[in-house]
Design an enzyme around this catalytic site. Structure first.
Site, short mmCIF file in Angstrom:
data_model
loop_
_atom_site.label_atom_id
_atom_site.label_comp_id
_atom_site.label_asym_id
_atom_site.label_seq_id
_atom_site.Cartn_x
_atom_site.Cartn_y
_atom_site.Cartn_z
N PRO A 236 0.82 -1.22 0.00
CA PRO A 236 0.00 0.00 0.00
C PRO A 236 0.85 1.27 0.00
O PRO A 236 2.08 1.21 0.07
CB PRO A 236 -0.76 -0.13 1.32
CG PRO A 236 0.26 -0.76 2.23
CD PRO A 236 1.06 -1.71 1.38
N TRP A 237 0.16 2.41 -0.01
CA TRP A 237 0.87 3.69 -0.07
C TRP A 237 1.10 4.33 1.29
O TRP A 237 1.79 5.34 1.39
CB TRP A 237 0.16 4.67 -0.98
CG TRP A 237 -1.33 4.81 -0.84
CD1 TRP A 237 -2.27 4.35 -1.71
CD2 TRP A 237 -2.07 5.49 0.21
NE1 TRP A 237 -3.54 4.68 -1.28
CE2 TRP A 237 -3.43 5.38 -0.10
CE3 TRP A 237 -1.71 6.17 1.37
CZ2 TRP A 237 -4.45 5.92 0.70
CZ3 TRP A 237 -2.70 6.71 2.19
CH2 TRP A 237 -4.04 6.58 1.85
N LYS B 130 4.45 -5.64 -6.41
CA LYS B 130 4.01 -4.39 -7.02
C LYS B 130 3.69 -3.37 -5.92
O LYS B 130 2.80 -3.60 -5.10
CB LYS B 130 2.76 -4.57 -7.87
CG LYS B 130 2.43 -3.33 -8.72
CD LYS B 130 1.00 -3.31 -9.22
CE LYS B 130 0.05 -2.68 -8.23
NZ LYS B 130 0.26 -1.20 -8.04
N SER C 234 2.25 0.38 -4.53
CA SER C 234 1.17 1.27 -4.93
C SER C 234 1.64 2.19 -6.04
O SER C 234 2.80 2.61 -6.08
CB SER C 234 0.70 2.10 -3.74
OG SER C 234 -0.16 3.14 -4.15
N GLU D 291 -3.84 -8.49 4.69
CA GLU D 291 -3.85 -7.53 5.80
C GLU D 291 -4.58 -6.31 5.28
O GLU D 291 -4.05 -5.55 4.49
CB GLU D 291 -2.43 -7.19 6.25
CG GLU D 291 -2.36 -6.61 7.67
CD GLU D 291 -2.57 -5.11 7.76
OE1 GLU D 291 -3.75 -4.69 7.63
OE2 GLU D 291 -1.61 -4.38 7.94
N CYS E 35 -4.02 1.37 9.36
CA CYS E 35 -5.14 0.48 9.65
C CYS E 35 -5.33 0.26 11.15
O CYS E 35 -6.40 -0.16 11.59
CB CYS E 35 -4.95 -0.87 8.96
SG CYS E 35 -4.89 -0.77 7.17
N GLU F 164 -13.93 3.00 7.53
CA GLU F 164 -12.57 3.48 7.77
C GLU F 164 -12.38 4.84 7.09
O GLU F 164 -12.54 4.96 5.87
CB GLU F 164 -11.56 2.47 7.23
CG GLU F 164 -10.13 2.77 7.62
CD GLU F 164 -9.18 1.65 7.21
OE1 GLU F 164 -8.18 1.46 7.91
OE2 GLU F 164 -9.46 0.96 6.20
#
Length: 477
Positions: A151-152, A176, A178, A249, A283, A379
């Site tokens: 993720p970023w 890969k 983000s 996750e 998160c 969220e």
């Protein structure tokens, strides 16, 4: 416009996409383009997986000592090039330089060192005769080629959480990052090439379609993603079609339960830091507070005061706790959540974009929300902390568990029995008591329900990247 262009890392080499296509990378602190990255397609994914597949035969046969040695060298290289990694991470994400250096780089190298040691102490059942004249034993083996998507919000650390256990177990990787944060991932992959055989670790840049191609490819035996619930569901669905292992996750909506006997001032200060760090783009962030009836008013006031004293700003400003939100879409999402506040709720402080350049949002506190409000159920992933007032312990528990997420939670109380009861009954994979958000390499991190399954960090994280084989030998005469 800049001439800076990132490269894919495939089979030990820095390469452009096969098509030569690129996309623009935005500096979230300014909102301006500062670099380009390869827009990888099916041919690039094929090449990366072919390299990882060819490399697996050798890497999978290395001894734990050999893999550990490589990971330790990588850890040392991270420390040696920490300043460089901090700068590219900050440019990509808008994070403060000082906090990135102090809070993210030391754990990054430590995770590699932990998994270097963990690779050498994998355990299983002892060999034994569970049937007369037959000896059984267990082999733990690498799974094979693993596809990973990061993720970023923490591009460098989340990459390490994925590749360190996968490599330690003997797998090869195609990852890969983000599309908005390719810089530190490509740099770390480049650093790793000095210590890994070609093809063991490959990084391909691109958009959502690139990630979909990576997950749906027939080569990987396992796919792992840290990201949104929506993305996790797509990955799980695609993997199911090919019976791949999945490690997820996903999102979180951490309840932070403050009982009447808690120290309000200390709790408010700690929760504000754990809620606003990284602009709440975490998160596990402490962004959903449930306060007891005896402390609710005082806590809301104390938290609002904390928020008013917290600053956001440019990465080189030493007095800011967090920087810009990662992208324009996320800024719109956060602002929309606050703008749609229902009439029964109250904006205590914040609730506004800061400046016209970049994606900055002020520290925000919302009170008076009800359990079914979207600000409680969904969220927000921004610098917004909500506060609800519960009536008793049963209601606090019901509200805490009354969301689709199950990643992390915290309990704030001086009473040991209260803390232990809540830690047992909270339906979350991580529960903190009188603290929120610390992580250590030795302990697992992972959630329940829509927060996914599988563990990062710890021996459990390493085991997730292994498969178990039973071997039975006839020993009779």
């Amino acid at each position: 416009m800049t001439d800076l262009t990132f490269k894919n890392v495939v089979n030990g080499e820095l390469v452009d996409s096969a098509s030569g296509e690129t996309y623009e990378v935005i500096d979230p602190s300014t909102g301006e383009v500062y670099a380009k990255a390869p827009m990888s397609g099916a041919e690039d994914i094929d090449r990366a997986y072919a390299a990882a597949d060819a490399a697996f035969a050798g890497w999978g046969d290395t001894t734990p000592q050999e893999r550990a040695r490589a990971l330790l060298h990588i850890a040392d290289a991270i420390d040696a090039r920490a300043d460089e990694l901090v700068k590219v991470e900050s440019r990509d994400t808008g994070k403060p330089l000082g906090l990135t250096a102090s809070e993210e780089l030391p754990p990054s190298s430590d995770h590699f060192r932990f998994f270097a040691g963990a690779a050498r102490v994998l355990e299983g059942k002892s060999a034994g005769e569970y049937m007369s004249d037959h000896t059984s034993f267990i082999r733990r083996e690498p799974i094979g080629v693993v596809g990973q998507v990061t993720p970023w919000n923490y591009p460098l650390m989340m990459m390490i959480w994925k590749i360190a256990p996968a490599l330690a177990a003997g797998n090869t990787v195609v990852l890969k990052p983000s599309d908005t944060t390719p810089a530190s991932s490509t740099l770390l992959a480049e650093i790793c090439q000095e210590f890994l055989p070609p093809g063991v670790l490959n990084v391909v840049c691109g958009d959502r379609d690139t990630g979909r191609a990576l997950v749906e490819h027939r080569t990987p035996q396992m796919v792992s993603i840290t990201g949104s619930v929506r993305a996790g569901m797509e990955v799980a669905g695609a993997a199911a079609a090919d019976v791949k292992r999945v490690h997820l996750e996903l999102g979180g909506k951490a309840p932070v339960i403050v009982f009447d006997d808690a120290d309000v001032e200390k709790a408010a200060a700690a929760i504000a830091e754990a809620g606003y760090f990284n602009a709440g783009q975490d998160c596990t962030a402490a962004t959903r507070v449930l306060a007891g009836p005896g402390v609710y008013d005082d806590f809301v006031a104390a938290l609002a005061e904390q928020a008013k004293g917290i600053r956001t700003g440019m990465p080189d400003d030493e007095d800011v706790l967090y920087g810009a939100l990662n992208n324009a879409t996320q800024l719109d999402r956060v602002a929309g959540m606050v703008d749609r506040l229902p009439d029964h709720a109250k904006l205590e402080t914040g609730g506004a974009r800061q400046g016209e350049a970049g994606y900055f949002y002020t520290p925000t506190v919302l009170s008076g929300l009800k359990q079914d409000d979207e600000q409680i159920q969904d969220e927000i992933f921004g610098p917004v902390i909500t506060v609800q007032k519960f009536g008793d312990e049963a209601e606090a528990l019901r509200w805490a568990n009354g969301v689709r997420y199950g990643l992390s939670a915290s309990v704030w109380s001086k009473d040991h029995g209260t803390a232990m009861r809540m830690s047992k009954r909270l339906d979350f994979g991580v529960v903190w008591i009188n603290t929120h958000i610390p992580f250590v390499s030795e302990m697992p991190h992972g959630g329940f329900k829509h927060s996914g399954y599988g563990k990062d960090l710890s021996m459990y994280g390493l085991e997730d990247y292994t498969r178990i084989k039973h071997v039975m030998s006839y020993i009779g005469g």
